[in-house]
Design an enzyme around this catalytic site. Structure first.
Site, short mmCIF file in Angstrom:
data_model
loop_
_atom_site.label_atom_id
_atom_site.label_comp_id
_atom_site.label_asym_id
_atom_site.label_seq_id
_atom_site.Cartn_x
_atom_site.Cartn_y
_atom_site.Cartn_z
N ARG A 73 0.86 -1.19 0.00
CA ARG A 73 0.00 0.00 0.00
C ARG A 73 0.89 1.24 0.00
O ARG A 73 1.71 1.41 0.91
CB ARG A 73 -0.89 -0.01 1.25
CG ARG A 73 -1.72 1.24 1.37
CD ARG A 73 -2.56 1.31 2.64
NE ARG A 73 -3.18 2.62 2.67
CZ ARG A 73 -3.35 3.37 3.75
NH1 ARG A 73 -2.99 2.93 4.94
NH2 ARG A 73 -3.89 4.56 3.65
N HIS A 117 -3.01 10.82 1.12
CA HIS A 117 -2.40 10.57 2.44
C HIS A 117 -1.74 11.88 2.86
O HIS A 117 -0.54 11.93 3.12
CB HIS A 117 -1.43 9.39 2.37
CG HIS A 117 -1.16 8.74 3.70
ND1 HIS A 117 -1.31 7.40 3.93
CD2 HIS A 117 -0.76 9.25 4.88
CE1 HIS A 117 -1.00 7.11 5.19
NE2 HIS A 117 -0.65 8.23 5.80
N GLU A 162 -7.36 8.37 6.83
CA GLU A 162 -7.62 8.97 8.14
C GLU A 162 -8.15 10.40 8.10
O GLU A 162 -7.45 11.33 8.55
CB GLU A 162 -6.36 8.90 9.01
CG GLU A 162 -5.94 7.48 9.32
CD GLU A 162 -4.83 7.39 10.38
OE1 GLU A 162 -4.23 8.41 10.73
OE2 GLU A 162 -4.57 6.27 10.84
N ASN A 297 -7.50 1.75 9.96
CA ASN A 297 -6.19 1.80 10.61
C ASN A 297 -6.40 1.65 12.11
O ASN A 297 -7.04 2.49 12.73
CB ASN A 297 -5.51 3.14 10.34
CG ASN A 297 -5.26 3.38 8.85
OD1 ASN A 297 -5.40 2.48 8.03
ND2 ASN A 297 -4.87 4.59 8.50
N TYR A 299 -4.36 0.88 15.69
CA TYR A 299 -3.11 0.72 16.43
C TYR A 299 -3.37 0.34 17.89
O TYR A 299 -2.57 -0.32 18.52
CB TYR A 299 -2.29 2.01 16.40
CG TYR A 299 -1.71 2.31 15.03
CD1 TYR A 299 -0.44 1.88 14.71
CD2 TYR A 299 -2.45 3.00 14.07
CE1 TYR A 299 0.10 2.13 13.45
CE2 TYR A 299 -1.93 3.25 12.82
CZ TYR A 299 -0.65 2.81 12.51
OH TYR A 299 -0.12 3.05 11.28
N GLU A 354 -3.74 -0.29 8.25
CA GLU A 354 -2.53 0.05 9.02
C GLU A 354 -2.63 -0.59 10.41
O GLU A 354 -3.70 -0.58 11.03
CB GLU A 354 -2.37 1.56 9.24
CG GLU A 354 -1.94 2.33 8.02
CD GLU A 354 -1.77 3.82 8.28
OE1 GLU A 354 -1.53 4.23 9.44
OE2 GLU A 354 -1.89 4.58 7.30
C1 FCB Z 1 -1.27 6.98 11.08
C2 FCB Z 1 -0.90 7.50 9.71
C3 FCB Z 1 0.40 7.01 9.18
C4 FCB Z 1 1.44 6.78 10.23
C5 FCB Z 1 0.88 6.06 11.43
C6 FCB Z 1 1.87 5.81 12.53
O1 FCB Z 1 -2.05 7.91 11.74
O2 FCB Z 1 -1.89 7.18 8.77
O3 FCB Z 1 0.80 7.88 8.17
O4 FCB Z 1 2.10 7.93 10.55
O5 FCB Z 1 -0.22 6.74 11.95
#
Ligand code: FCB
Length: 490
Positions: A73, A117, A162, A297, A299, A354
């Site tokens: 990607r 992006h 995002e 995304n 995390y 992500e």
């Molecule tokens: C997200 C972004 C990506 C990267 C990660 C750690 O918010 O999409 O560009 O910086 O965090």
């Protein structure tokens, strides 16, 4: 564990890896401008060179091939292709993406292209940027240029990355480009234009793509997950994952509901009240396009349980709880509950666009990068993703963030997210232990996740595959002791 044909990938963005800021006619982006504002970026780092990926692309694709990556990607830098955002196309810039796509395909790696992006052309910002009612048309024009050039080879399209972050941090908190702190009314107007731009872009891709297009987007997933998995606790966590209680963008539904259900969420409309954006006739139809997957995304998530009133409340993290270098809490269950809740609400297949972690990685005295924490993090998260798949949630793919250490936005270069280490002084690339480990996960379609000693295998492994999908790992059992797991964070 993972369905056949599961898309194993890794990701990046143009702004964070390409560099070559002034090369071959690239125009300025709002991030170039922010980098020059004193105090905006940690250590006053600038994005002019980054990983110099623009000039080293074949080498980088060869490394992806050695890892056996099935998909990559990447994003297109809008000002590289259209230096002023609209109008004259920069052939040299466009040609770079042609070469990248060809190189990927020759190595059996599927391109997944993100259109936006965050590197808005400065010229368009000067004309109003995301506040301009013209931006959906500008974005449609840019989409057309990319689709006309690449859709004979690219089939996977991601419109926007995002929106919560580039509006929330860029137009609200001033930490990301363009570094503004606008009124709520203006923030909501900009957010509405983002949704319209997404919709127009999907329309253009559908109309013009030469090969059947597989279209999605990549919002942030906010995941509140139940600490105890009872029906009542699950329902409370679901409500809180989809509720809007604060006047900000840290939620799923302000963008998700219009794009996927065709209306703004009622609680948000009520909360934002007089600041609501002006909605013209036809806007919601434009925004509400059929998409093929919900990219997300994820995390980290927030563990919750109900209070006496039955409402979900955050469970405070224990002292010293696991966290990444950037102090993001490590919560593997977010990769189960996020896909599950989002699929239940929006009825779309899920792709994790992500997931990953920042770590203090360095090249050790043996010449390797022993990032045991990243291996363990990814292993735990992927096991939860597998559980979602086993429970019938259609999870189609996973993109690790990131393929290379890169320019981490306002944090500059100090926080490393890559599977591949980059020495920013010499541009030397070194595959981290996690890259070897991930290659084995890919090769076994996830079976390797159950390996009881992943650290030993990773640090003793050598990739011997020729470029292409044939990358094989040879493990040398006992070659090295398992890497020690260091305490997370600073
Ligand atoms: C997200 C972004 C990506 C990267 C990660 C750690 O918010 O999409 O560009 O910086 O965090």
């Amino acid at each position: 564990m993972f369905r056949e044909g599961f898309v194993w990938g890794a990701g990046s963005s143009a702004l964070q890896i390409e560099g070559a800021a002034a090369q071959d006619g690239r125009g300025l982006s709002i991030w170039d401008t922010l980098c020059r504002r004193p105090g905006a970026i940690a250590n006053s780092d600038v994005n002019d060179v980054c990983c110099d990926h623009y000039n080293r692309m074949p080498e980088d694709v060869a490394l992806m091939a050695r890892m056996g990556l099935k998909a990559y990607r990447f994003s297109v830098a809008w000002p590289r292709v259209l230096p002023l955002g609209i109008g004259k196309v920069n052939e040299a810039g466009l040609a770079f993406y042609d070469r990248l796509v060809d190189e990927l395909l020759q190595n059996n790696i599927e391109p997944w292209l993100t259109l936006y992006h965050w590197d808005l052309p400065q010229a368009l910002f000067d004309r109003g940027g995301w506040l301009s009612p013209e931006i959906p048309a500008w974005f449609a024009e840019y989409t057309r240029v990319m689709v006309d050039r690449l859709s004979d080879r690219v089939t996977n399209w991601i419109t926007i990355n995002e929106p919560q972050i580039f509006i929330g941090l860029g137009y609200r908190e001033g930490k990301h480009a363009p570094g503004l702190k606008l009124s709520m009314r203006e923030q909501l107007a900009a957010a509405h234009n983002v949704l319209l731009a997404h919709g127009r872009s999907v329309e253009v891709i559908r109309e013009r793509a030469k090969k059947a297009a597989h279209i999605g987007w990549a919002p942030v997933g906010r995941v509140d997950y139940p600490v105890t998995e009872t029906a009542e606790q699950i329902e409370a966590a679901r409500r809180s994952s989809f509720g809007i209680t604060e006047k900000d963008f840290w939620n799923n539904t302000w963008f998700g509901d219009p794009a996927c259900l065709g209306h703004y969420p009622e609680d948000g409309v009520k909360l934002f009240g007089k600041d609501m954006p002006r909605i013209e006739k036809g806007d919601m139809e434009t925004i509400h396009q059929k998409i093929d997957f919900y990219g997300v995304n994820i995390y980290s998530g927030l563990p919750v349980r109900t209070n006496a009133g039955g409402v979900a409340e955050a469970v405070p993290a224990a002292a010293g709880a696991p966290a990444t270098l950037m102090r993001w809490s490590i919560t593997p269950k977010s990769l189960y509950w996020g896909p599950r809740f989002l699929h239940e609400r929006y009825k779309l297949p899920i792709v994790i666009t992500e997931n990953g972690m920042a770590n203090m990685d360095w090249v050790a005295s043996d010449g390797r990068v022993h990032d045991a924490q990243r291996i363990d993090f990814t292993r735990q998260y992927l096991n939860e993703l597998a559980r979602a798949g086993a429970d019938g949630i259609p999870v189609d793919g996973y993109f690790h963030w990131s393929i290379l250490d890169n320019f981490e936005l306002a944090e500059g270069f100090k926080d490393r997210f890559g599977l591949i280490h980059v020495d920013f002084a010499t541009q030397k690339r070194t595959l981290k232990d996690s890259a070897y480990w991930y290659a084995e996960v890919i090769r076994t379609n996830g079976d390797h996740l159950s390996d009881a000693s992943p650290f030993a295998a990773a640090s003793g492994a050598t990739l011997t595959g020729a470029p292409g999908r044939k990358g094989v790992i040879e493990s040398k059992p006992g070659a090295r002791k398992p890497a020690a797991i260091l305490p997370g964070g600073r």
